[in-house]
Design a protein around this motif. Structure first.
Motif, PDB file in Angstrom:
ATOM      1  N   PHE A  34      92.882  17.798   5.291  1.00 30.71           N
ATOM      2  CA  PHE A  34      92.230  17.885   4.113  1.00 30.71           C
ATOM      3  C   PHE A  34      92.854  17.551   2.985  1.00 30.71           C
ATOM      4  O   PHE A  34      94.099  17.486   2.746  1.00 30.71           O
ATOM      5  CB  PHE A  34      92.079  19.653   3.899  1.00 30.71           C
ATOM      6  CG  PHE A  34      91.199  20.458   4.936  1.00 30.71           C
ATOM      7  CD1 PHE A  34      91.433  20.485   6.109  1.00 30.71           C
ATOM      8  CD2 PHE A  34      89.863  20.742   4.307  1.00 30.71           C
ATOM      9  CE1 PHE A  34      90.492  20.954   6.978  1.00 30.71           C
ATOM     10  CE2 PHE A  34      89.106  21.319   5.154  1.00 30.71           C
ATOM     11  CZ  PHE A  34      89.239  21.518   6.549  1.00 30.71           C
TER      12      PHE A  34
ATOM     13  N   SER B 249      88.213  15.320  11.259  1.00 24.19           N
ATOM     14  CA  SER B 249      87.432  16.627  11.375  1.00 24.19           C
ATOM     15  C   SER B 249      87.365  17.425  12.700  1.00 24.19           C
ATOM     16  O   SER B 249      87.595  16.519  14.057  1.00 24.19           O
ATOM     17  CB  SER B 249      85.837  16.468  11.000  1.00 24.19           C
ATOM     18  OG  SER B 249      85.136  15.794  11.932  1.00 24.19           O
TER      19      SER B 249
ATOM     20  N   ASP C 271      86.473  23.214  11.397  1.00 22.10           N
ATOM     21  CA  ASP C 271      86.131  22.982   9.934  1.00 22.10           C
ATOM     22  C   ASP C 271      84.730  23.401   9.669  1.00 22.10           C
ATOM     23  O   ASP C 271      84.482  23.099   8.427  1.00 22.10           O
ATOM     24  CB  ASP C 271      86.502  21.668   9.845  1.00 22.10           C
ATOM     25  CG  ASP C 271      87.915  21.072   9.876  1.00 22.10           C
ATOM     26  OD1 ASP C 271      88.021  20.047  10.274  1.00 22.10           O
ATOM     27  OD2 ASP C 271      88.807  21.917   9.955  1.00 22.10           O
TER      28      ASP C 271
ATOM     29  N   TRP D 114      87.239  23.976  -5.385  1.00 25.22           N
ATOM     30  CA  TRP D 114      86.794  23.763  -4.066  1.00 25.22           C
ATOM     31  C   TRP D 114      86.833  24.892  -3.200  1.00 25.22           C
ATOM     32  O   TRP D 114      87.965  25.410  -2.810  1.00 25.22           O
ATOM     33  CB  TRP D 114      87.129  22.579  -3.381  1.00 25.22           C
ATOM     34  CG  TRP D 114      86.768  21.164  -3.732  1.00 25.22           C
ATOM     35  CD1 TRP D 114      87.258  20.376  -4.481  1.00 25.22           C
ATOM     36  CD2 TRP D 114      85.382  20.578  -3.190  1.00 25.22           C
ATOM     37  NE1 TRP D 114      86.735  19.306  -4.528  1.00 25.22           N
ATOM     38  CE2 TRP D 114      85.448  19.406  -4.079  1.00 25.22           C
ATOM     39  CE3 TRP D 114      84.465  21.140  -2.739  1.00 25.22           C
ATOM     40  CZ2 TRP D 114      84.348  18.406  -3.709  1.00 25.22           C
ATOM     41  CZ3 TRP D 114      83.251  20.174  -2.297  1.00 25.22           C
ATOM     42  CH2 TRP D 114      83.260  19.019  -3.028  1.00 25.22           C
ATOM     43  N   TYR D 115      85.716  25.765  -2.383  1.00 29.03           N
ATOM     44  CA  TYR D 115      86.047  26.605  -1.746  1.00 29.03           C
ATOM     45  C   TYR D 115      85.156  26.409  -0.473  1.00 29.03           C
ATOM     46  O   TYR D 115      84.410  25.505  -0.236  1.00 29.03           O
ATOM     47  CB  TYR D 115      84.969  27.969  -2.286  1.00 29.03           C
ATOM     48  CG  TYR D 115      85.554  28.507  -3.565  1.00 29.03           C
ATOM     49  CD1 TYR D 115      85.356  28.029  -4.937  1.00 29.03           C
ATOM     50  CD2 TYR D 115      86.219  29.616  -3.810  1.00 29.03           C
ATOM     51  CE1 TYR D 115      85.635  28.570  -6.130  1.00 29.03           C
ATOM     52  CE2 TYR D 115      86.881  30.087  -4.654  1.00 29.03           C
ATOM     53  CZ  TYR D 115      86.610  29.613  -5.953  1.00 29.03           C
ATOM     54  OH  TYR D 115      86.996  30.361  -7.153  1.00 29.03           O
ATOM     55  N   ARG D 116      85.853  27.351   0.590  1.00 24.20           N
ATOM     56  CA  ARG D 116      85.204  27.239   1.904  1.00 24.20           C
ATOM     57  C   ARG D 116      84.644  28.473   2.356  1.00 24.20           C
ATOM     58  O   ARG D 116      85.368  29.764   2.159  1.00 24.20           O
ATOM     59  CB  ARG D 116      86.116  26.733   2.980  1.00 24.20           C
ATOM     60  CG  ARG D 116      85.650  26.477   4.367  1.00 24.20           C
ATOM     61  CD  ARG D 116      86.652  26.049   5.233  1.00 24.20           C
ATOM     62  NE  ARG D 116      88.050  26.818   5.444  1.00 24.20           N
ATOM     63  CZ  ARG D 116      88.894  26.425   6.138  1.00 24.20           C
ATOM     64  NH1 ARG D 116      88.921  25.292   6.776  1.00 24.20           N
ATOM     65  NH2 ARG D 116      89.856  27.072   6.120  1.00 24.20           N
ATOM     66  N   GLN D 117      83.472  28.599   2.812  1.00 21.12           N
ATOM     67  CA  GLN D 117      82.993  29.907   3.103  1.00 21.12           C
ATOM     68  C   GLN D 117      82.648  30.017   4.624  1.00 21.12           C
ATOM     69  O   GLN D 117      81.997  29.100   4.956  1.00 21.12           O
ATOM     70  CB  GLN D 117      81.698  30.195   2.352  1.00 21.12           C
ATOM     71  CG  GLN D 117      81.022  31.602   2.690  1.00 21.12           C
ATOM     72  CD  GLN D 117      79.878  31.974   1.651  1.00 21.12           C
ATOM     73  OE1 GLN D 117      79.007  31.098   1.563  1.00 21.12           O
ATOM     74  NE2 GLN D 117      79.759  33.128   1.078  1.00 21.12           N
ATOM     75  N   THR D 118      83.043  30.885   5.512  1.00 24.50           N
ATOM     76  CA  THR D 118      82.795  30.845   6.766  1.00 24.50           C
ATOM     77  C   THR D 118      82.589  32.594   6.884  1.00 24.50           C
ATOM     78  O   THR D 118      83.015  33.259   6.058  1.00 24.50           O
ATOM     79  CB  THR D 118      83.987  30.789   7.947  1.00 24.50           C
ATOM     80  OG1 THR D 118      85.215  31.525   7.376  1.00 24.50           O
ATOM     81  CG2 THR D 118      84.297  29.245   7.516  1.00 24.50           C
TER      82      THR D 118
ATOM     83  N   ARG E  20      76.643  22.372   3.882  1.00 23.19           N
ATOM     84  CA  ARG E  20      76.825  23.027   5.072  1.00 23.19           C
ATOM     85  C   ARG E  20      77.293  21.989   6.176  1.00 23.19           C
ATOM     86  O   ARG E  20      76.733  20.986   6.509  1.00 23.19           O
ATOM     87  CB  ARG E  20      75.649  23.611   5.487  1.00 23.19           C
ATOM     88  CG  ARG E  20      75.604  24.565   6.840  1.00 23.19           C
ATOM     89  CD  ARG E  20      74.370  25.080   6.968  1.00 23.19           C
ATOM     90  NE  ARG E  20      74.019  26.210   6.132  1.00 23.19           N
ATOM     91  CZ  ARG E  20      74.559  27.378   6.171  1.00 23.19           C
ATOM     92  NH1 ARG E  20      75.347  27.729   7.228  1.00 23.19           N
ATOM     93  NH2 ARG E  20      74.246  28.163   5.040  1.00 23.19           N
TER      94      ARG E  20
ATOM     95  N   ALA F  45      81.918  24.733   8.163  1.00 21.99           N
ATOM     96  CA  ALA F  45      81.776  26.019   7.088  1.00 21.99           C
ATOM     97  C   ALA F  45      80.619  25.517   6.092  1.00 21.99           C
ATOM     98  O   ALA F  45      80.232  24.184   6.223  1.00 21.99           O
ATOM     99  CB  ALA F  45      83.268  26.257   6.578  1.00 21.99           C
TER     100      ALA F  45
ATOM    101  N   LEU G 191      90.271  26.500  -1.721  1.00 20.83           N
ATOM    102  CA  LEU G 191      90.770  25.535  -1.050  1.00 20.83           C
ATOM    103  C   LEU G 191      92.200  24.820  -2.227  1.00 20.83           C
ATOM    104  O   LEU G 191      93.215  24.638  -1.987  1.00 20.83           O
ATOM    105  CB  LEU G 191      90.107  24.353  -0.567  1.00 20.83           C
ATOM    106  CG  LEU G 191      89.212  24.796   0.513  1.00 20.83           C
ATOM    107  CD1 LEU G 191      88.472  23.712   0.911  1.00 20.83           C
ATOM    108  CD2 LEU G 191      89.913  25.353   1.541  1.00 20.83           C
TER     109      LEU G 191
ATOM    110  N   TYR H 134      80.821  24.495   2.228  1.00 16.42           N
ATOM    111  CA  TYR H 134      81.867  24.052   1.274  1.00 16.42           C
ATOM    112  C   TYR H 134      81.287  24.190  -0.037  1.00 16.42           C
ATOM    113  O   TYR H 134      80.305  23.384  -0.294  1.00 16.42           O
ATOM    114  CB  TYR H 134      82.639  22.832   1.399  1.00 16.42           C
ATOM    115  CG  TYR H 134      83.484  22.789   2.951  1.00 16.42           C
ATOM    116  CD1 TYR H 134      82.970  22.582   4.134  1.00 16.42           C
ATOM    117  CD2 TYR H 134      84.799  22.831   2.688  1.00 16.42           C
ATOM    118  CE1 TYR H 134      83.652  22.772   5.282  1.00 16.42           C
ATOM    119  CE2 TYR H 134      85.744  22.685   3.646  1.00 16.42           C
ATOM    120  CZ  TYR H 134      84.946  23.007   5.159  1.00 16.42           C
ATOM    121  OH  TYR H 134      85.793  23.128   6.379  1.00 16.42           O
TER     122      TYR H 134
END
Lengths: 116, 110
Positions: free
Chosen positions: A65, A82, A86, A34-38, A112, A88, A46, A90
């Motif tokens: 989380f 939330s 947060d 699992w990744y988060r991109q901002t 998104r 971002a 993550l 995912y």
């Protein structure tokens, strides 16, 4: 194969609500990420699983989380409660690496998330 | 310490010009290096990896162990190459993880 499947593709929620993101990895892949991109932080890992077992969750930002992988074909990432920060995209990714194959990862289309 | 460095956040070139996206890494041992591409609002896709030694969409990348670099090159940029490019590293020290660089946005202007 349809590739890695994520749902929902878009989620808009209000601060304080619970959010659950879902992922179906490619059949036969034993590793799931699992990744988060901002814009600010780029792509952040993550948590990842090998054979349904969490191996490294050091990237999980807070206790709000949590992630589970109850079986080889399904994983969830939950945020409760939330917060606006947060918001971002995912991504979920899977890899055959756990079976001794390449470490190449195959990414899903992303979810998104917007928290108002 | 950052293990994968992409020094440029944004690289802007004209169509037909050569492109070089830089990637440097730090790793003791024999890493596996990858380039991923992300077109606007789409998923990350593998572009190429060093062990394949292939050219994809005109892009090539050579692993230089002496300089610990894995720069991505294309002789003539096209507008459809505009995207975010991530360099990534894998190795036994990291288990099955990929360590990603910060990414470089490539903009090809007409």
């Amino acid at each position: 194969d349809a590739g890695v499947i994520q749902s929902p593709r878009h989620e808009v929620t209000e601060m304080g609500q619970e959010v659950t993101l879902r992922c179906k990895p490619i059949s036969g892949h034993n590793s799931l990420f699992w990744y988060r991109q901002t814009m600010m932080r780029g792509l952040e890992l993550l948590i990842y699983f090998n054979n349904n077992v969490p191996i490294d969750d050091s990237g999980m930002p807070e206790d709000r989380f949590s992630a589970k992988m109850p079986n080889a074909s399904f994983s969830t990432l939950k945020i409760q409660p939330s917060e606006p920060r947060d918001s971002a995209v995912y991504f979920c990714a899977s890899s055959p690496a756990g079976t001794g194959g390449t470490n190449e990862q195959f990414f899903g289309p992303g979810t998104r998330l917007t928290v108002l | 310490a950052q293990r994968v460095t992409q020094p440029e956040k944004l690289l802007s070139v004209f169509k037909g010009a050569p492109v070089e996206l830089k990637c440097n890494y730090s790793y003791s041992g024999s890493p596996e290096l990858f380039w991923y591409v992300q077109y606007s609002r789409q998923r990350l896709q593998l572009l190429l990896r060093h062990i394949s030694r292939e050219s994809i969409k005109g892009f090539t990348a050579d692993l230089n162990k002496g300089e610990t670099s894995f720069h991505l090159k294309k002789p003539f940029a096209q507008e459809e190459d505009s995207a975010m490019y991530y360099c990534a590293l894998s190795g036994p020290s990291y288990g099955n993880k990929l360590v990603f660089g910060a990414g470089t946005i490539l903009r090809v202007k007409s």
